[in-house]
Design an enzyme around this catalytic site. Structure first.
Site: not given
Ligand code: ASP
Length: 338
Positions: A200, A228-229, A231, A251, A253
């Site tokens: 990320t 899925r969503v 952070d 990391g 989320g």
């Protein structure tokens, strides 16, 4: 007494997670350095913190070894679904400044800054989700747009749409196949635990005018379910900027969302330096969730902090004193506090 200043400054991360194949480390380092140089060039040329973080993150999205944009890992169905967000805190020029007096920047409450934010979730058809997040911030009345609606908005603001398959690298496909096999042997939950990803990307910056920005972009966590969503799409969780400073997280989320990690970290800048509070924020996150995460933080003076508790985390930084530097960070101690 004159305040110590370190403006402008920029720090970027390339994700916290497993160490990844050793053979890729040189290229990942090179990718981070190229991205930070791009952002640093913008700041040196008196560009804005917003331009710098978006350009840095977009460069990392274009790099196939980072889990964002082109290079994103695949969800449980074998498709790319990306999240990204950006936030900008800009000093408001007071009437006295307009009349030619120096603006008073010693206050750090919200009234001195105007803040704005934009984010996208589960998008598959744009090459640079961070550029779309910025467009949501600048050209829509909303903060967070998702899926086909966000992509439709992209087309309206002139961002080219790509076929979802164009965002899938051969490397991501191979990893997805390996994971599928592994989950057949280990079971889905164990395979998810074994495959903590990395890659990320995020950046935070302060420019010469005292404007502050944060940006984060991801393909998500390995084994994530369709829809899925994480952070990285959520202001306050994966990204936050405010009069005190800015933060970007990486990391697991779900843990980052539960602890509102970036907002907590930035608000804590009122009482602590970025170096100290990045470590404290990660330690508190461990206490609360036991998960793995990493954080980069900058304060309004351009002081930088970072910390993580994963196996590995890569950062690159720029400031006028230290120039451009790259680091593989050691994790903080992971023992839970009593
Ligand atoms: N935080 C990202 C997510 O949960 C993943 C990561 O940073 O590795 O989507």
């Amino acid at each position: 007494m004159a305040r110590a200043r370190n403006l402008p400054a920029l720090v970027a991360h390339g994700g916290a997670g497993n160490a990844g194949p050793g053979a890729e480390r040189t290229e990942r380092r090179r990718g981070m350095m190229a991205a930070i140089r791009l952002g640093a060039g913008i700041l040196r040329a008196n560009g804005s913190a917003l331009e710098a973080v978006v350009a840095t993150v977009a460069a990392l999205e274009d790099h196939p070894l980072f889990n964002a944009g082109y290079g994103s890992l695949l969800n449980s169905e074998g498709n790319v679904e990306m999240d990204a967000s950006v936030m900008y805190a800009e000093p408001v020029v007071s009437d006295s400044a307009r009349r030619g007096k120096r603006p008073d920047r010693t206050h750090s409450h919200d009234a001195d800054y105007s803040v704005s934010a934009g984010a996208v979730a589960v998008v598959s058809r744009v090459r640079n989700p961070i550029i779309l997040a910025r467009a949501v911030m600048e050209h829509s009345p909303h903060i967070l747009m998702a899926g086909p609606g966000a992509e439709n908005f992209a087309r309206k603001v002139g961002i080219r749409l790509v076929r979802p398959e164009e965002m899938v690298t051969e490397r991501a496909r191979e990893r997805w196949r390996a994971r599928k096999q592994q989950s057949g042997i280990l079971g889905a939950e164990a395979a998810a635990r074994a495959a903590i990803g990395h890659g990320t990307v995020g950046a935070v910056a302060v420019d010469l005018h005292g404007a502050i920005a944060a940006a984060t972009s991801t393909g998500g966590v390995p084994g994530k379910l369709f829809g899925r969503v994480g952070d990285s799409a959520l202001i306050g969780a994966g990204t936050f900027a405010h009069a005190f400073g800015a933060a970007s997280a990486t990391g697991q989320g779900e843990a980052i969302i539960l602890t509102a990690l970036c907002r907590e970290a930035v608000l804590a800048l009122a009482d602590a330096s970025p170096t100290v509070l990045a470590r404290e924020a990660i330690a508190e996150m461990i206490d609360a969730t036991g998960a793995e995460a990493g954080l980069i933080v900058i304060d309004r003076r351009g002081r930088i902090g970072y910390a993580h508790n994963a196996a590995s985390m890569q950062v690159a930084r720029y400031d006028p004193v230290g120039g451009v530097q790259h680091l593989w960070l050691e994790p903080i101690a992971t023992a839970r506090r009593p």
